[in-house]
Design a protein around this motif. Structure first.
Motif, PDB file in Angstrom:
ATOM      1  N   GLY A  25       0.399  -5.134  13.274  1.00 29.75           N
ATOM      2  CA  GLY A  25       0.786  -3.781  12.893  1.00 29.75           C
ATOM      3  C   GLY A  25       0.954  -3.578  11.406  1.00 29.75           C
ATOM      4  N   ASN A  26       1.058  -4.658  10.641  1.00 36.12           N
ATOM      5  CA  ASN A  26       1.173  -4.535   9.186  1.00 36.12           C
ATOM      6  C   ASN A  26      -0.206  -4.320   8.556  1.00 36.12           C
ATOM      7  OD1 ASN A  26       3.861  -4.929   9.500  1.00 36.12           O
ATOM      8  ND2 ASN A  26       3.977  -6.873   8.392  1.00 36.12           N
ATOM      9  N   MET A  27      -0.209  -3.927   7.289  1.00 35.37           N
ATOM     10  CA  MET A  27      -1.442  -3.717   6.532  1.00 35.37           C
ATOM     11  C   MET A  27      -1.365  -4.463   5.205  1.00 35.37           C
ATOM     12  SD  MET A  27      -2.019   0.382   7.174  1.00 35.37           S
ATOM     13  CE  MET A  27      -0.288   0.766   6.834  1.00 35.37           C
ATOM     14  N   MET A  28      -2.512  -4.685   4.590  1.00 31.21           N
ATOM     15  CA  MET A  28      -2.529  -5.317   3.267  1.00 31.21           C
ATOM     16  C   MET A  28      -3.603  -4.680   2.391  1.00 31.21           C
ATOM     17  SD  MET A  28      -4.267  -9.065   3.962  1.00 31.21           S
ATOM     18  CE  MET A  28      -5.936  -9.224   4.606  1.00 31.21           C
ATOM     19  N   LEU A  29      -3.293  -4.610   1.112  1.00 25.96           N
ATOM     20  CA  LEU A  29      -4.212  -4.133   0.084  1.00 25.96           C
ATOM     21  C   LEU A  29      -4.358  -5.223  -0.965  1.00 25.96           C
ATOM     22  CD1 LEU A  29      -2.792  -0.526  -0.498  1.00 25.96           C
ATOM     23  CD2 LEU A  29      -4.951  -1.087   0.643  1.00 25.96           C
ATOM     24  N   GLY A  30      -5.529  -5.336  -1.534  1.00 25.09           N
ATOM     25  CA  GLY A  30      -5.685  -6.333  -2.586  1.00 25.09           C
ATOM     26  C   GLY A  30      -7.135  -6.686  -2.793  1.00 25.09           C
ATOM     27  N   GLY A  31      -7.342  -7.921  -3.199  1.00 28.24           N
ATOM     28  CA  GLY A  31      -8.699  -8.370  -3.458  1.00 28.24           C
ATOM     29  C   GLY A  31      -8.702  -9.547  -4.399  1.00 28.24           C
ATOM     30  N   THR A  32      -9.904 -10.003  -4.742  1.00 30.09           N
ATOM     31  CA  THR A  32     -10.066 -11.151  -5.621  1.00 30.09           C
ATOM     32  C   THR A  32     -10.966 -10.791  -6.791  1.00 30.09           C
ATOM     33  OG1 THR A  32     -11.942 -11.953  -4.307  1.00 30.09           O
ATOM     34  CG2 THR A  32      -9.768 -12.814  -3.742  1.00 30.09           C
ATOM     35  N   ALA A  55     -13.682  -7.873  -5.953  1.00 32.85           N
ATOM     36  CA  ALA A  55     -13.830  -7.624  -4.517  1.00 32.85           C
ATOM     37  C   ALA A  55     -12.537  -7.074  -3.921  1.00 32.85           C
ATOM     38  CB  ALA A  55     -14.240  -8.914  -3.803  1.00 32.85           C
ATOM     39  N   PRO A  56     -12.316  -5.734  -3.969  1.00 28.01           N
ATOM     40  CA  PRO A  56     -11.125  -5.143  -3.345  1.00 28.01           C
ATOM     41  C   PRO A  56     -11.261  -5.089  -1.828  1.00 28.01           C
ATOM     42  CG  PRO A  56     -12.516  -3.426  -4.264  1.00 28.01           C
ATOM     43  CD  PRO A  56     -13.145  -4.738  -4.660  1.00 28.01           C
ATOM     44  N   GLN A  57     -10.107  -5.129  -1.129  1.00 28.75           N
ATOM     45  CA  GLN A  57     -10.107  -5.129   0.334  1.00 28.75           C
ATOM     46  C   GLN A  57      -8.928  -4.331   0.889  1.00 28.75           C
ATOM     47  OE1 GLN A  57      -9.916  -9.332   1.332  1.00 28.75           O
ATOM     48  NE2 GLN A  57     -12.100  -9.422   1.743  1.00 28.75           N
ATOM     49  N   PHE A  58      -9.127  -3.811   2.118  1.00 27.11           N
ATOM     50  CA  PHE A  58      -8.034  -3.248   2.910  1.00 27.11           C
ATOM     51  C   PHE A  58      -8.094  -3.886   4.287  1.00 27.11           C
ATOM     52  CE2 PHE A  58      -6.751  -0.329   6.282  1.00 27.11           C
ATOM     53  CZ  PHE A  58      -5.418  -0.117   5.938  1.00 27.11           C
ATOM     54  N   GLY A  59      -6.941  -4.368   4.771  1.00 24.04           N
ATOM     55  CA  GLY A  59      -6.918  -5.022   6.068  1.00 24.04           C
ATOM     56  C   GLY A  59      -5.765  -4.568   6.940  1.00 24.04           C
ATOM     57  N   TYR A  60      -5.953  -4.706   8.254  1.00 21.73           N
ATOM     58  CA  TYR A  60      -4.934  -4.345   9.239  1.00 21.73           C
ATOM     59  C   TYR A  60      -4.747  -5.531  10.170  1.00 21.73           C
ATOM     60  CZ  TYR A  60      -2.628  -1.989  13.153  1.00 21.73           C
ATOM     61  OH  TYR A  60      -1.743  -1.647  14.143  1.00 21.73           O
ATOM     62  N   PHE A  61      -3.483  -5.910  10.424  1.00 26.53           N
ATOM     63  CA  PHE A  61      -3.190  -7.057  11.275  1.00 26.53           C
ATOM     64  C   PHE A  61      -3.228  -6.628  12.748  1.00 26.53           C
ATOM     65  CE2 PHE A  61      -1.615  -8.523   7.220  1.00 26.53           C
ATOM     66  CZ  PHE A  61      -1.948  -9.880   7.229  1.00 26.53           C
ATOM     67  N   ASN A  65      -0.810 -12.907  12.118  1.00 23.91           N
ATOM     68  CA  ASN A  65      -1.593 -13.757  11.207  1.00 23.91           C
ATOM     69  C   ASN A  65      -3.090 -13.455  11.185  1.00 23.91           C
ATOM     70  OD1 ASN A  65       0.790 -15.178  10.547  1.00 23.91           O
ATOM     71  ND2 ASN A  65       0.468 -16.602  12.239  1.00 23.91           N
ATOM     72  N   LEU A  66      -3.558 -12.478  11.965  1.00 25.49           N
ATOM     73  CA  LEU A  66      -4.992 -12.150  12.009  1.00 25.49           C
ATOM     74  C   LEU A  66      -5.216 -10.714  11.548  1.00 25.49           C
ATOM     75  CD1 LEU A  66      -7.943 -12.753  12.759  1.00 25.49           C
ATOM     76  CD2 LEU A  66      -7.403 -12.023  15.098  1.00 25.49           C
ATOM     77  N   ALA A  67      -5.947 -10.554  10.439  1.00 32.13           N
ATOM     78  CA  ALA A  67      -6.240  -9.232   9.888  1.00 32.13           C
ATOM     79  C   ALA A  67      -7.738  -8.980   9.898  1.00 32.13           C
ATOM     80  CB  ALA A  67      -5.715  -9.116   8.458  1.00 32.13           C
ATOM     81  N   VAL A  68      -8.120  -7.742  10.163  1.00 32.46           N
ATOM     82  CA  VAL A  68      -9.510  -7.313  10.038  1.00 32.46           C
ATOM     83  C   VAL A  68      -9.532  -6.112   9.099  1.00 32.46           C
ATOM     84  CG1 VAL A  68     -10.163  -8.137  12.318  1.00 32.46           C
ATOM     85  CG2 VAL A  68      -9.385  -5.785  12.048  1.00 32.46           C
ATOM     86  N   GLY A  69     -10.655  -5.899   8.437  1.00 35.98           N
ATOM     87  CA  GLY A  69     -10.698  -4.781   7.503  1.00 35.98           C
ATOM     88  C   GLY A  69     -12.049  -4.633   6.844  1.00 35.98           C
ATOM     89  N   LEU A  70     -12.054  -3.911   5.738  1.00 34.80           N
ATOM     90  CA  LEU A  70     -13.274  -3.606   5.003  1.00 34.80           C
ATOM     91  C   LEU A  70     -13.061  -3.900   3.527  1.00 34.80           C
ATOM     92  CD1 LEU A  70     -16.156  -2.387   4.999  1.00 34.80           C
ATOM     93  CD2 LEU A  70     -15.086  -0.156   4.571  1.00 34.80           C
ATOM     94  N   ARG A 197      -2.317  -9.718  -3.226  1.00 38.83           N
ATOM     95  CA  ARG A 197      -2.198  -8.956  -1.987  1.00 38.83           C
ATOM     96  C   ARG A 197      -0.874  -8.203  -1.974  1.00 38.83           C
ATOM     97  NH1 ARG A 197      -7.058  -9.199   1.109  1.00 38.83           N
ATOM     98  NH2 ARG A 197      -8.174 -10.553  -0.330  1.00 38.83           N
ATOM     99  N   TYR A 198      -0.936  -6.950  -1.533  1.00 40.98           N
ATOM    100  CA  TYR A 198       0.271  -6.149  -1.334  1.00 40.98           C
ATOM    101  C   TYR A 198       0.365  -5.816   0.145  1.00 40.98           C
ATOM    102  CZ  TYR A 198       3.664  -2.379  -1.641  1.00 40.98           C
ATOM    103  OH  TYR A 198       4.786  -1.580  -1.466  1.00 40.98           O
ATOM    104  N   PHE A 199       1.486  -6.158   0.769  1.00 38.22           N
ATOM    105  CA  PHE A 199       1.651  -6.007   2.216  1.00 38.22           C
ATOM    106  C   PHE A 199       2.503  -4.780   2.527  1.00 38.22           C
ATOM    107  CE2 PHE A 199       0.552 -10.356   1.465  1.00 38.22           C
ATOM    108  CZ  PHE A 199      -0.259 -10.705   2.529  1.00 38.22           C
ATOM    109  N   ILE A 200       2.054  -4.008   3.520  1.00 34.60           N
ATOM    110  CA  ILE A 200       2.726  -2.784   3.928  1.00 34.60           C
ATOM    111  C   ILE A 200       3.159  -2.925   5.381  1.00 34.60           C
ATOM    112  CG2 ILE A 200       2.521  -0.288   4.167  1.00 34.60           C
ATOM    113  CD1 ILE A 200       0.117  -0.484   2.226  1.00 34.60           C
ATOM    114  N   GLY A 201       4.436  -2.749   5.632  1.00 34.09           N
ATOM    115  CA  GLY A 201       4.907  -2.837   7.002  1.00 34.09           C
ATOM    116  C   GLY A 201       6.327  -3.348   7.041  1.00 34.09           C
ATOM    117  N   ASN A 202       6.594  -4.216   8.010  1.00 32.27           N
ATOM    118  CA  ASN A 202       7.961  -4.736   8.210  1.00 32.27           C
ATOM    119  C   ASN A 202       8.417  -5.558   7.013  1.00 32.27           C
ATOM    120  OD1 ASN A 202       7.916  -3.583  10.769  1.00 32.27           O
ATOM    121  ND2 ASN A 202       7.024  -5.431  11.680  1.00 32.27           N
TER     122      ASN A 202
END
Length: 202
Positions: A25-32, A55-61, A65-70, A197-202
């Motif tokens: 349910g958490n999200m993350m923003l960031g990249g390398t 390489a910026p990314q957005f992901g959803y858990f 411990n498992l995130a998918v995104g674009l 990485r910046y994490f959004i959620g709990n």
């Protein structure tokens, strides 16, 4: 005794905050990003090659411990030739990805594995010659590790790992010989990239 109990509670809370960032349910923003400068020196001539990747990314858990995104992958290469010419190339990819975290006994550190499929294009601009464009496909598996500063921020150190790349030049010929297929694995392909990485959620 009360102070000891309080210290234990705080320690347990600090030990678990990193894993709480990667719960479902958490999200993350960031990249390398990566910058590499190489100089090729021979008795006859010298050439300098500069490579920059962002390489910026957005992901959803979707699970703990498992995130998918674009993500997006932008790489530029500039080669300074000995005769003064400057050759340039650019790669631009859309990258759906999946990343899985594996925490160590120290919850501030986690190893991860990331798999991605990239779809995009490349453009080569030789100095004084016509530019060449190609469609591009890439599959990669990239290992790395993260250090969690606090409940919101983490530092990534990512390696290129294994990759397969296919480039198809946009020419009038449909001949298979136009395609360029590249497989990379080994020390030469493990070019490190740093990111946050910046994490959004709990």
């Amino acid at each position: 005794m009360k102070k000891l109990f309080l210290i234990c509670v705080l320690a347990a809370g600090m030990a678990g905050y990193a894993q709480a960032q990667t719960t479902a349910g958490n999200m993350m923003l960031g990249g390398t990003f990566m910058y590499r400068s190489e100089k090729q020196e021979t008795p006859a001539e010298d050439a300098k090659r500069n490579t920059f990747t962002f390489a910026p990314q957005f992901g959803y858990f979707v699970a703990d411990n498992l995130a998918v995104g674009l993500g997006l992958d932008l790489t530029t290469v500039k080669i300074d030739q000995p005769d003064g010419d400057e050759d340039k190339s650019t790669e631009f990819l859309f990258e759906p990805f999946a990343r899985y975290y594996m925490f160590t006994s120290n919850d501030k550190f986690a190893f991860y594995a990331e798999g991605a499929l990239g779809f995009g294009s490349t453009k080569v601009e030789p100095d004084g010659d016509d530019e060449q464009k190609s469609s591009m496909f890439r599959f990669r598996v990239s290992p790395g590790f993260s250090y969690f500063f606090n409940e919101k921020w983490a530092l990534d150190f990512q390696l290129s790992g294994i990759s397969y790349t296919s480039e198809n030049p946009n020419t009038d010929s449909d001949a298979d010989d136009d395609k360029i297929n590249t497989f990379e694995f080994g020390v030469s392909s493990l070019s490190p990239q740093l990111g946050f990485r910046y994490f959004i959620g709990n």
